[in-house]
Design a protein around this motif. Structure first.
Motif, PDB file in Angstrom:
ATOM      1  N   HIS A   1       4.486  -9.215  14.225  1.00 43.64           N
ATOM      2  CA  HIS A   1       4.003  -9.088  15.595  1.00 43.64           C
ATOM      3  C   HIS A   1       3.908 -10.475  16.220  1.00 43.64           C
ATOM      4  N   ALA A   2       4.651 -10.679  17.305  1.00 41.24           N
ATOM      5  CA  ALA A   2       4.585 -11.930  18.075  1.00 41.24           C
ATOM      6  C   ALA A   2       4.797 -13.144  17.170  1.00 41.24           C
ATOM      7  N   GLN A   3       5.869 -13.141  16.396  1.00 39.99           N
ATOM      8  CA  GLN A   3       6.258 -14.262  15.542  1.00 39.99           C
ATOM      9  C   GLN A   3       5.274 -14.537  14.405  1.00 39.99           C
ATOM     10  N   ARG A   4       4.361 -13.585  14.155  1.00 41.41           N
ATOM     11  CA  ARG A   4       3.418 -13.758  13.058  1.00 41.41           C
ATOM     12  C   ARG A   4       3.338 -12.446  12.269  1.00 41.41           C
TER      13      ARG A   4
ATOM     14  N   THR B   1      10.438  -6.025   9.867  1.00 43.50           N
ATOM     15  CA  THR B   1       9.286  -5.609  10.670  1.00 43.50           C
ATOM     16  C   THR B   1       8.011  -5.432   9.864  1.00 43.50           C
TER      17      THR B   1
ATOM     18  N   ARG C   1       0.771  -9.655  11.114  1.00 48.96           N
ATOM     19  CA  ARG C   1      -0.565  -9.149  11.392  1.00 48.96           C
ATOM     20  C   ARG C   1      -0.998  -8.182  10.291  1.00 48.96           C
TER      21      ARG C   1
END
Length: 417
Positions: free
Chosen positions: A30-33, A58, A35
């Motif tokens: 999620h958003a380059q990190r 993913t 989670r």
């Protein structure tokens, strides 16, 4: 099971004091990190571990032995680098749900021989959810995230209980004392006690009209004579002063619920008499043969109702007048059992906790389907609809709105591994 709430700082202190803990992490890109979607933490420092790392574009699944302070920091909401992944977690929750379970108690697809305490922290409703795309990468391939999660956490095929709604789950074994095996005959109860700290422990068998006790001097078998058989609603307790170490309850009727695998029943002869003594009712329904048509639908609705409440038993091979006729002899018994197993699998959601078994009564075979109360609502799938039912006396009736709502409120939002 006893339950309550624990302040999160207590869990952080427990983690900080431990050199290492075993952790299984399910992560979502999620958003380059990465989670945190779910973390399962074993607080026993000597628990076995098989390190694994499944990574996809993913999602990622990691099983690692990590320093306790690192896991405490992640619980606190501090970002951490784990296995070359930058992991972020929501800020610290104020409290966790706590549950204490006796030995051999199934909860969230986990059973341990000894009692355990578990803490769970629910996931925020606005947390990004994993997608439903195929997972192909550095790990086994899966149809979707839920299948991968079930395989990673339980090594089991996915069912509805694997869709975890908790962000954190902590498990701490309680090995001071537990029941290794309990054998119940018509005139004797034998409890094999094991444990690591049994000094001062007492074994107690209690029932409505009285109780008996044994002082525990170490591991091994302890017996209670049962001249009149096992009293209804008996409670077998291993305790020290006012704190229980392990326990088992034997509700009335003695048979009629999915049973604890650590309890061995050696009561030849009267099993069906015990079940049939009070006739069909809240926890018992009889069928002359494996049902078809409308009778099949009625049985499946009843199984869903049993699982949604506090359990019950289906007996197949019993006439309406409660006479034992046995399963039809023209068809293989195993085939008849598989028919029932398949119809439950295809029509009750999620998969209910039940045990099918065949017993022999005077040369006639009876199929017993013992359904345990699942602690949540179970639905009978009617085409594209999912209908909910409850048991009212000997009748299975549609659940009312407030009953469905109450059932989902007490469903284990936290209690699933």
């Amino acid at each position: 099971m006893t339950s309550g709430q624990t302040e999160t700082y207590v869990l952080m202190e427990m983690l900080t004091k431990r050199a290492v803990v075993n952790v299984r992490l399910a992560l979502v890109a999620h958003a380059q990190r990465w989670r945190l979607h779910h973390a399962h933490v074993i607080l026993d420092e000597d628990a076995p571990l098989t390190e694994r790392a499944w990574r996809y574009s993913t999602a990622a699944f990691l099983e690692r032995r990590l320093p306790g302070p690192t896991v405490a920091a992640l619980l606190r909401g501090d970002e951490q680098d784990i296995h070359d992944l930058h992991v972020v977690s929501p800020g610290p929750p104020s409290s966790a749900f706590s549950y204490r379970l006796h030995g051999h108690e199934e909860w969230g697809q986990v059973i341990t021989p000894w009692p355990r305490t578990e803490w769970t922290v629910s996931r925020d409703t606005d947390t990004p959810q994993p997608g439903n795309s195929l997972l192909v990468g550095d790990g086994p391939s899966f149809l979707n995230f839920d299948q991968a999660l079930s395989a990673f956490l339980y090594r089991l095929p996915h069912d509805g209980r694997a869709s975890r709604s908790d962000l954190w789950r902590f498990v701490l074994s309680q090995r001071a004392g537990w029941f290794k095996q309990i054998t119940i005959r018509h005139d004797l109860l034998t409890a094999v006690v094991d444990g690591e700290a049994l000094d001062g422990a007492v074994l107690e068998l209690s029932w409505a009209a009285g109780n008996r006790t044994h002082s525990v001097v170490g591991t091994g078998p302890y017996t209670f004579e049962l001249p009149l058989g096992l009293p209804p609603d008996s409670l077998l307790m291993l305790r020290r002063n006012d704190q229980w170490l392990d326990w088992r309850n034997f509700p009335t009727p003695t048979y009629g619920r999915a049973r604890d695998a650590s309890v061995v029943w050696e009561q030849p002869g009267p099993e069906l008499e015990l079940l049939l003594a009070n006739g069909e009712g809240q926890h018992l329904e009889c069928k002359q043969q494996v049902p078809e048509g409308e009778s099949r639908k009625k049985m499946l609705k009843t199984i869903a109702a049993f699982a949604s409440q506090d359990g019950g038993t289906i007996l197949i091979g019993i006439r309406d007048d409660l006479q034992v006729v046995g399963l039809p002899e023209g068809e293989n018994v195993d085939t008849q059992v598989m028919k029932v197993v398949n119809m439950i699998r295809d029509n009750v959601e999620p998969a209910p906790p039940y045990e099918p078994r065949v017993i022999d009564h005077d040369g006639k075979k009876v199929l017993v389907v013992e359904v345990a109360g699942g602690g949540q609502m179970y639905a009978y799938r009617n085409g594209q609809r999912s209908d909910f039912y409850v048991r009212v006396g000997p009748n299975t009736v549609p659940a009312r709105h407030h009953e469905i709502t109450a059932g989902f409120r007490q469903s284990p939002t936290a209690p699933m591994l």
